[in-house]
Design a protein around this motif. Structure first.
Motif, short mmCIF file in Angstrom:
data_model
loop_
_atom_site.label_atom_id
_atom_site.label_comp_id
_atom_site.label_asym_id
_atom_site.label_seq_id
_atom_site.Cartn_x
_atom_site.Cartn_y
_atom_site.Cartn_z
N HIS A 1 1.32 -0.77 0.23
CA HIS A 1 -0.03 0.06 -0.08
C HIS A 1 0.97 1.44 -0.01
CE1 HIS A 1 -3.15 2.87 1.20
NE2 HIS A 1 -2.65 3.05 1.98
N GLU A 2 1.92 1.05 1.16
CA GLU A 2 2.74 2.14 1.53
C GLU A 2 3.56 2.58 -0.27
OE1 GLU A 2 5.99 1.77 3.99
OE2 GLU A 2 4.50 1.96 5.44
N SER B 1 2.08 2.04 -3.56
CA SER B 1 1.28 1.69 -4.66
C SER B 1 0.57 3.45 -4.09
CB SER B 1 -0.15 1.56 -4.43
OG SER B 1 -1.00 1.05 -3.37
N ALA B 2 0.96 4.32 -3.49
CA ALA B 2 1.00 5.65 -2.84
C ALA B 2 2.00 6.01 -3.84
CB ALA B 2 0.61 6.04 -1.64
N ASP C 1 2.60 3.99 -9.34
CA ASP C 1 1.52 3.47 -10.34
C ASP C 1 2.31 1.72 -10.68
OD1 ASP C 1 2.67 3.61 -12.29
OD2 ASP C 1 1.02 5.02 -13.84
#
Length: 149
Positions: free
Chosen positions: A109-110, A112-113, A116
């Protein structure tokens, strides 16, 4: 002891690796950037203690405009203020994949923040590629050359 000349013993296979490298450079430039690509190649090579690749990627990083302080500090990147958030996450991913560690959902998640899906895929394959090169080179031990000129 003289080891096999891997470039000449399997030229078709080496050509595929070289073509992959060129494609990765293009994709890195179009997604997360050449700077991150150079940093992860050098960091993986440090982790794998691949002297030939450390020499080569240090030279390439300098040619791409990387500073000596950032190259010197790379082995202790967590304690240096030289690296962007994106570079730091890419280096963390590089270390995790190089050391065959799990990528948990929180870390994904980190990532993908900041990156992309295409960038994450390219970055993962780029890290895989340098690890592959490191293992081939450690097997056949070509002469290490630093160009100080």
């Amino acid at each position: 002891m003289k080891r096999a000349d891997y470039f000449n013993q399997a030229p078709e296979l080496i050509q595929h690796l070289l073509e992959q490298e060129e494609l990765l450079k293009q994709q890195a430039g179009a997604t997360f950037g050449i700077t991150i690509w150079e940093l992860v190649k050098l960091r993986a090579s440090q982790l794998n203690q691949c002297a030939f690749c450390i020499a080569m990627h240090t030279k390439q990083a300098i040619e791409q405009g990387e500073t000596s302080n950032r190259i010197i500090g790379l082995s202790a990147w967590r304690d240096m203020q030289f690296y962007t958030v994106e570079e730091s996450k890419a280096l963390e991913l590089c270390e995790k994949l190089t050391n065959a560690q799990s990528i948990d959902d929180t870390f994904y998640h980190e990532l993908s923040a900041l990156f992309d899906d295409k960038s994450l895929t390219t970055l993962t394959i780029a890290i895989n590629a340098i690890n592959s090169w490191n293992r081939v080179v450690k097997m056949f031990k070509p002469k290490v050359e630093f160009n100080d000129s």
